[in-house]
Enzyme design. Structure first.
Site, mmCIF file in Angstrom:
data_model
loop_
_atom_site.group_PDB
_atom_site.id
_atom_site.type_symbol
_atom_site.label_atom_id
_atom_site.label_comp_id
_atom_site.label_asym_id
_atom_site.label_seq_id
_atom_site.Cartn_x
_atom_site.Cartn_y
_atom_site.Cartn_z
ATOM 1 C CG ASP A 80 -2.259 0.638 0.965
ATOM 2 O OD1 ASP A 80 -2.331 1.477 0.050
ATOM 3 O OD2 ASP A 80 -3.227 0.342 1.692
ATOM 4 C CG ASP A 139 -9.763 1.574 -0.673
ATOM 5 O OD1 ASP A 139 -8.818 1.718 -1.470
ATOM 6 O OD2 ASP A 139 -9.630 1.598 0.568
HETATM 7 C C1 GLA Z 1 -6.081 1.296 1.560
HETATM 8 C C2 GLA Z 1 -6.187 0.288 0.428
HETATM 9 C C3 GLA Z 1 -7.252 -0.745 0.749
HETATM 10 C C4 GLA Z 1 -6.920 -1.430 2.068
HETATM 11 C C5 GLA Z 1 -6.752 -0.406 3.169
HETATM 12 C C6 GLA Z 1 -6.231 -1.025 4.436
HETATM 13 O O1 GLA Z 1 -7.227 2.073 1.676
HETATM 14 O O2 GLA Z 1 -6.497 0.941 -0.784
HETATM 15 O O3 GLA Z 1 -7.367 -1.703 -0.289
HETATM 16 O O4 GLA Z 1 -5.746 -2.179 1.895
HETATM 17 O O5 GLA Z 1 -5.834 0.628 2.784
HETATM 18 O O6 GLA Z 1 -5.994 -0.088 5.441
#
Ligand code: GLA
Length: 426
Positions: A170, A231
């Site tokens: 990430d 997301d």
């Molecule tokens: C980000 C990523 C998600 C997830 C969260 C976890 O938002 O884009 O897919 O992994 O972090 O905290």
């Protein structure tokens, strides 16, 4: 022997297509050179459904714990998920203890993962599955656990020692674009140096977009798949916004995808709470067209037979996993209908027809065959099978013909077109 003009046209078309395939092969060779993700990764990822639930006292069945992953591993095997290709069982954020250990290594939370990650990896491997894990290029993960900045080699080695098979990396809490880009590259090389085969899943372009257009050619050299957009959540708005983003940017992102490197529109949320049946069909059909990693985020302990059948639909998975590895694109949008298509191996094509309307009943739409597959999919004719929402053989269609289909509001009809010239050959 003299060729008739139709034969000449066919020979020319086939020669041009072979040339295009060779050129494509040369260009596609620039993927991350770890031999992995030749087709989009398939598996399960905890985030959308289970998020950062740390409360194992009150919610033992849905907190992020060893037990959750062991249960999912068992079900992936016993309920047929592994058999249709879902192989990677992936941990997302919130698996870590709040601090690194005395030797600066990342460690799993000892209450929630009493056996540690190596033990979990062994268990997952004993089921014939692979284990994915999550870390962050910056100072902290998005949920605030220790980040990998300054520890890339150590963390890559730790994951390799544990037997991890995939890393989702990430991009939260990174203090500059330079650190972000260098960090993503460095981690890719560090993973390679461990000598273990580890799929590398990036969010690099998503974190770059607010600053400048990502260089996808570079990203493809380092990552096996990459998130571009926000997301996914368990809602139709979310699925629509991902599809809109993808079609709007398709000129930039479609051609870069291919064996070894894929655009990642995020998890499948089929089998949860927020999508109607037709919307779940749309997600499955379009994720197949987009050559997207198929990472489900749902509860395999409680999933409806209908959602399970959709996720395990072998014909649709075959489109997603097609060995040609070319991502599909939106062909046109008109009259509240979108037509998407994807070239497949053996001169076949997948076509998805979406009804964008959210009012009224099923929409009748007439497709002229010649408009599909760059004009050649059905030249001189093809056999069309509807795969979704239900499988139905529609029969042979001539190049110059058309056919009528019916699509529910927010739903999608997914078709497979087989060129008859190939059918005759086989
Ligand atoms: C980000 C990523 C998600 C997830 C969260 C976890 O938002 O884009 O897919 O992994 O972090 O905290």
């Amino acid at each position: 022997m003299k060729l008739r003009s139709t034969d000449q046209r066919l020979v020319c078309t086939l020669m041009l297509r072979s040339l295009a395939l060779v050129l494509y092969g040369v260009l596609a060779a620039r993927a991350l050179n770890n031999g992995l993700a030749k087709t989009p990764t398939m598996g399960w990822l905890h985030w959308e459904r289970f998020m950062c639930n740390l409360n194992c006292q009150e919610e033992p069945d849905s907190c992020i714990s060893e037990q959750l992953f062991m249960q999912m591993a068992e079900l992936m095997v016993s309920d047929g998920w592994k058999d249709v290709g879902y192989e990677y069982l992936c941990i997302d954020d919130c698996w870590m203890a709040p601090q690194r250990d005395s030797e600066d290594r990342l460690q799993a939370d000892p209450q929630r993962f009493p056996g540690g990650i190596r033990h979990l990896a062994n268990y997952v491997h004993s089921k014939g599955l692979k284990l994915g894990i999550y870390a962050d290029v910056g100072n902290k993960t998005c949920a605030g656990f220790p980040g990998s900045f300054g520890h890339y080699d150590l963390d890559a080695q730790t994951f390799a020692d544990w037997g991890v098979d995939l890393l989702k990396f990430d991009g939260c809490y990174c203090d500059s674009i330079k650190h972000l880009e260098n960090g993503y590259k460095y981690m890719s090389l560090a993973l390679n140096r461990t000598g273990r085969s580890i799929v590398y899943s990036c969010e690099w372009p998503f974190y770059l977009w607010p600053f400048h257009k990502p260089n996808y050619t570079t990203i493809r050299q380092y990552c096996n798949h990459w998130r571009n957009f926000v997301d996914v959540s368990d809602s139709w708005e979310s699925i629509k916004s991902i599809l809109d983003w993808t079609s709007f940017h398709q000129e930039k992102i479609v051609d870069v995808a291919g064996p070894g490197g894929w655009n990642d529109p995020d998890m499948l949320v089929i089998g949860n709470f927020g999508l109607s049946w037709d919307q779940q069909v749309t997600q499955m059909a379009l994720w197949a067209i987009m050559a997207a990693p198929l990472l489900m985020s749902n509860d395999l302990r409680q999933i409806s037979p209908q959602a399970k059948d959709l996720l395990q639909n072998k014909d649709v998975i075959a489109i997603n996993q097609d060995p040609l590895g070319k991502q599909g694109y939106r062909l046109r949008k008109e009259d509240n209908i979108e037509v998407w298509e994807r070239p497949l191996s053996n001169l076949a094509w997948a076509v998805a027809v979406r009804n964008l309307q959210e009012i009224g009943g099923p929409h009748f739409y007439t497709i002229t065959i010649v408009s599909l597959g760059r004009g050649v999919a059905c030249n001189p004719s093809c056999f069309i099978t509807q795969l979704l929402p239900v499988k139905r053989e529609l029969g042979f269609y001539e190049w110059t013909s058309s056919f009528k289909t019916q699509i529910n509001p927010t739903g999608t009809v997914l078709l497979r077109l087989e060129a008859t010239r190939m059918l005759q050959k086989n």
